[in-house]
Design an enzyme around this catalytic site. Structure first.
Site, PDB file in Angstrom:
ATOM      1  N   ARG A 175      -6.760  11.956  -6.580  1.00 15.85           N
ATOM      2  CA  ARG A 175      -7.958  11.136  -6.556  1.00 15.85           C
ATOM      3  C   ARG A 175      -9.251  11.942  -6.395  1.00 15.85           C
ATOM      4  NH1 ARG A 175      -9.043   6.223  -4.631  1.00 15.85           N
ATOM      5  NH2 ARG A 175     -11.157   6.967  -4.775  1.00 15.85           N
ATOM      6  N   ARG A 198       0.819  -1.232   0.000  1.00 12.19           N
ATOM      7  CA  ARG A 198       0.000   0.000   0.000  1.00 12.19           C
ATOM      8  C   ARG A 198       0.848   1.276   0.000  1.00 12.19           C
ATOM      9  NH1 ARG A 198      -5.589  -0.174   0.402  1.00 12.19           N
ATOM     10  NH2 ARG A 198      -6.470  -2.113   1.163  1.00 12.19           N
ATOM     11  N   TYR A 242     -14.909 -11.883  -0.186  1.00 14.34           N
ATOM     12  CA  TYR A 242     -15.722 -10.713  -0.542  1.00 14.34           C
ATOM     13  C   TYR A 242     -16.966 -11.111  -1.345  1.00 14.34           C
ATOM     14  CZ  TYR A 242     -12.042  -7.452   0.899  1.00 14.34           C
ATOM     15  OH  TYR A 242     -11.143  -6.725   1.628  1.00 14.34           O
ATOM     16  N   ARG A 258      -3.307   5.931  -0.119  1.00 13.04           N
ATOM     17  CA  ARG A 258      -3.900   6.769   0.922  1.00 13.04           C
ATOM     18  C   ARG A 258      -2.960   7.564   1.801  1.00 13.04           C
ATOM     19  NH1 ARG A 258      -6.730   1.842   3.768  1.00 13.04           N
ATOM     20  NH2 ARG A 258      -4.478   1.402   3.879  1.00 13.04           N
ATOM     21  N   ASP A 269      -6.920  -2.731  -7.333  1.00 10.14           N
ATOM     22  CA  ASP A 269      -7.712  -3.216  -6.213  1.00 10.14           C
ATOM     23  C   ASP A 269      -7.974  -4.683  -6.454  1.00 10.14           C
ATOM     24  OD1 ASP A 269      -9.554  -2.221  -3.790  1.00 10.14           O
ATOM     25  OD2 ASP A 269     -10.546  -3.826  -4.875  1.00 10.14           O
TER      26      ASP A 269
END
Lengths: 340, 340
Positions: free
Chosen positions: B39, B26, B152, B30, B75
């Site tokens: 973004r 990551r 998921y 973020r 993702d």
């Protein structure tokens, strides 16, 4: 039969009662329609602190499933609320604190509350009602372990990996130990209040301890969990999720009479890790509660067979009852365990 | 220096390059202000599928931190979207599927999609842009492992314990294997597209495998993760969280060139479990990224020292960069690792 002959208490003492005791974590609550009906219009913490209501919710699954113990209906944050900490349970989310405890000043503020000042009278009253109704079935008292409580407090609410609590240990170990030491006393006072009112045993839940390395568990957590339990005057069950890598340490130097095992580790392996002088509790895979009965039955029989290697075995799930569980499945498990 | 001499690729081949390679799961995303700026107004999956944007986001942390590899910004659900499955990323929640896959009929429907029909052209274009910019720094391709994708899909979104996927394995093993087998092909096609466009290595993320017992992992998951990687034509890193109890099995019979270790298990222990013929990756405790530098520095030095016991070591975190991380801390780690 008297209470002291109850299978759960005999198993905690290391005996092998004729009937293998069984109960379920979260047996009281979300999976029961009679619970959901009773809770309409009542907030979670209000339900926990209304003696009649908390007692009735505790009794519901004992009546329905014929389990070998009640588990006191409460929430992990109840003793904090009783100590005056502002917290609410948000439906679908979990406990949310008005003020997260993140700095040394926050820790100083919260730990200035005297744990002995915690007013557990509503809880004690609920326990007395439950115990008089249960008769020869024991009631297990309930408290959260210091790390799991701290995981909520430092974060200010639920979190996936409890990063802020895990960080505080290393960034400010003094504040961490002060906070965890205080939480240990809060848990101890809360457990002892339940015992004084008639609970026959207690379970300390360290639900989030599995997010720690063994080294961090031993240095920052185990001493405080030990302190929470040290002077408690009833048999002790200690449970965590994902604590396989330090399962033997969950015995807390022999203070725990039983150690709960989650669904990940086979009981035979857990027993060999824990040694011969402790009772094991567990470890039906909660995911299998939605399986057809023959699949679930084979699994329960396997768990029972594996448990025979321990000095004594208390059958339970490897974690709490999922909310969408058909309660009939739980009743069938109790019947099966009692029939073997 | 040419790309093939890059420290990351040499470490994957089992050599000990002069410079210990370091990158961060990551690292793109973020934690970087330049990412958050880029973004604004773009949905996550649109960002992943806009070549210029995905390329720029992939490159940002390489420029900023001087890490030894880019990790393709994507993702876990991107290949499913490319296969025509309706899915969106909800900010603050995660991937949400329009139709959860829970029944045999659901599984039949989704697995009727030919994994080879997956249109990865946007991803390939982004990879080509990245690779031409990176020069001698390798790009790592990215995909989710079949179990984590299934967790998921079966749930329909994020979940704490992935109960529905864990149940499906036992209630309908045939549908489970069909679904996981199909997901393996989707992951394989997605990884190979990245390699064909220039990625030098790949990492398979099985983020949720730690919710499984070893027995379930071996029976229901490992064969499919192996299938996802079997014909992939680049070095392979395999990573899971909480997979300590079956870390050696994460080698997938030797297919993995490196195994990622989370923050719970000390590298020395991981190395002794994994054996001498695999590279280890990890395992800085992400919680320590918020600690004062001297605390973090001591920890990074310890991780490096422990990594010396492996045939080769790729420094990384034990899980992804937390969103609130100060990027300066990451840059300091890279400088420290490169200075030793």
């Amino acid at each position: 039969m008297s209470l002291s002959d109850a299978p759960l208490l005999r198993a905690l003492a290391g005996d092998r009662p004729d009937r293998t005791p069984v109960w379920f974590m979260r047996q009281a609550g979300r999976s029961l329609p009679e619970y959901r009906e009773l809770r309409v219009g009542t907030r979670m913490l209000d339900a926990c602190l209304t003696p009649d209501l908390a007692a009735e919710i505790t009794l519901q699954p004992v009546r329905r499933h014929g389990v070998d113990a009640g588990i006191f209906f409460s929430d992990i944050v109840v003793p904090l609320r009783l100590a005056g900490v502002e917290v609410e349970i948000e439906p679908g989310r979990g406990p949310v604190f008005a003020e997260p405890i993140r700095t040394a000043a926050d820790v100083e503020r919260i730990t200035s509350i005297d744990p002995e000042s915690l007013d557990a009278s509503a809880v004690a009253e609920a326990v007395r009602i439950v115990v008089s109704e249960l008769g020869e079935t024991p009631l297990i008292g309930f408290a959260g372990a210091p790390f799991t409580l701290a995981a909520y407090l430092v974060e200010g609410g639920p979190s996936k990996e409890h990063m802020r609590a895990r960080a505080l240990m290393h960034t400010d170990p003094e504040s961490w130990h002060r906070l965890a030491g205080w939480l240990a006393q809060v848990s101890r006072v809360f457990l002892q209040a339940q015992i004084d009112a008639g609970a026959s045993a207690v379970q300390l839940f360290d639900s989030w301890a599995g997010s720690l390395s063994r080294a961090d568990y031993l240095e920052f957590v185990a001493p405080h969990s030990t302190a929470a339990l040290r002077d408690v005057t009833a048999p002790i069950i200690h449970f965590g999720v994902g604590t396989g890598p330090f399962l033997a340490d969950m015995r807390l130097g022999g203070i725990a009479d039983a150690v709960g095992v989650d669904w990940r580790m086979p009981l035979t392996e857990a027993i060999s890790v824990l040694g011969p002088d402790v009772t094991v509790q567990g470890n039906i895979n909660p995911a299998l509660l939605s399986a057809p009965w023959p699949v679930l039955e084979a699994h329960v029989r396997d768990v029972l067979a594996q448990g025979r290697g321990a000095r004594a075995h208390i059958v339970n799930l490897g974690h709490g009852v999922p909310p969408e569980t058909d309660p009939e499945q739980l009743t069938r498990i109790v019947e099966l365990v009692h029939s073997i």
